[in-house]
Design a protein around this motif. Structure first.
Motif, mmCIF file in Angstrom:
data_model
loop_
_atom_site.group_PDB
_atom_site.id
_atom_site.type_symbol
_atom_site.label_atom_id
_atom_site.label_comp_id
_atom_site.label_asym_id
_atom_site.label_seq_id
_atom_site.Cartn_x
_atom_site.Cartn_y
_atom_site.Cartn_z
ATOM 1 N N HIS A 36 -3.507 -3.237 -11.516
ATOM 2 C CA HIS A 36 -3.014 -3.388 -10.147
ATOM 3 C C HIS A 36 -2.134 -4.625 -10.031
ATOM 4 O O HIS A 36 -2.462 -5.677 -10.574
ATOM 5 C CB HIS A 36 -4.173 -3.529 -9.156
ATOM 6 N N GLY A 37 -1.041 -4.495 -9.287
ATOM 7 C CA GLY A 37 -0.225 -5.648 -8.954
ATOM 8 C C GLY A 37 -0.895 -6.441 -7.846
ATOM 9 O O GLY A 37 -1.904 -6.011 -7.264
ATOM 10 N N VAL A 38 -0.354 -7.613 -7.572
ATOM 11 C CA VAL A 38 -0.885 -8.459 -6.502
ATOM 12 C C VAL A 38 0.270 -8.902 -5.616
ATOM 13 O O VAL A 38 1.428 -8.904 -6.042
ATOM 14 C CB VAL A 38 -1.650 -9.675 -7.067
ATOM 15 N N PHE A 39 -0.044 -9.262 -4.380
ATOM 16 C CA PHE A 39 1.014 -9.702 -3.474
ATOM 17 C C PHE A 39 0.449 -10.568 -2.363
ATOM 18 O O PHE A 39 -0.750 -10.555 -2.108
ATOM 19 C CB PHE A 39 1.775 -8.513 -2.888
ATOM 20 N N ILE A 40 1.345 -11.311 -1.728
ATOM 21 C CA ILE A 40 1.029 -12.044 -0.507
ATOM 22 C C ILE A 40 1.850 -11.418 0.608
ATOM 23 O O ILE A 40 3.057 -11.244 0.476
ATOM 24 C CB ILE A 40 1.363 -13.545 -0.630
ATOM 25 N N ARG A 41 1.196 -11.071 1.690
ATOM 26 C CA ARG A 41 1.854 -10.554 2.894
ATOM 27 C C ARG A 41 1.824 -11.692 3.902
ATOM 28 O O ARG A 41 0.768 -12.287 4.142
ATOM 29 C CB ARG A 41 1.085 -9.336 3.413
ATOM 30 N N TRP A 42 2.986 -12.009 4.476
ATOM 31 C CA TRP A 42 3.042 -13.138 5.409
ATOM 32 C C TRP A 42 3.991 -12.863 6.554
ATOM 33 O O TRP A 42 4.840 -11.981 6.462
ATOM 34 C CB TRP A 42 3.450 -14.421 4.673
ATOM 35 N N HIS A 43 3.823 -13.638 7.618
ATOM 36 C CA HIS A 43 4.753 -13.543 8.739
ATOM 37 C C HIS A 43 4.755 -14.824 9.550
ATOM 38 O O HIS A 43 3.782 -15.582 9.575
ATOM 39 C CB HIS A 43 4.460 -12.331 9.625
#
Length: 93
Positions: free
Chosen positions: A36-43
């Motif tokens: 699995h890839g990983v990510f950061i979701r931000w706003h």
């Protein structure tokens, strides 16, 4: 009210993520050999973006914020694609 940003991090099974307010930069690392890839979701306000690391276990990706938002609130979370996410982190820029 949120206090000024300090270096925050989140660790979940398979991913490590942080935000460095001094550099206005995110980092996200893949910590498991799980496919699995990983990510950061931000706003910030209505601006949303994602920092993706799909390079595999033991790899790291850094990304600077594209703009400066003085006195705005930044929210972010670290995720393992299709599996889990941390809780949201809220910081004042």
């Amino acid at each position: 009210m949120t206090s000024p940003a300090t270096a925050q991090n989140r660790v979940i099974t398979g991913a490590y993520g942080y935000f460095d307010p001094g550099k206005l930069m995110f980092g996200v690392g893949d910590t498991e050999r799980d496919g699995h890839g990983v990510f950061i979701r931000w706003h910030v306000d209505t601006y949303w973006d994602t920092v993706v690391n799909d390079k595999g276990n033991g790899t790291w990706t850094d990304k600077y914020l594209p703009y400066s938002w003085p006195d705005a609130t930044l929210e972010w979370k670290v995720c393992v694609t299709g599996v889990r996410c941390s809780s949201w982190v809220q910081e004042r820029l």
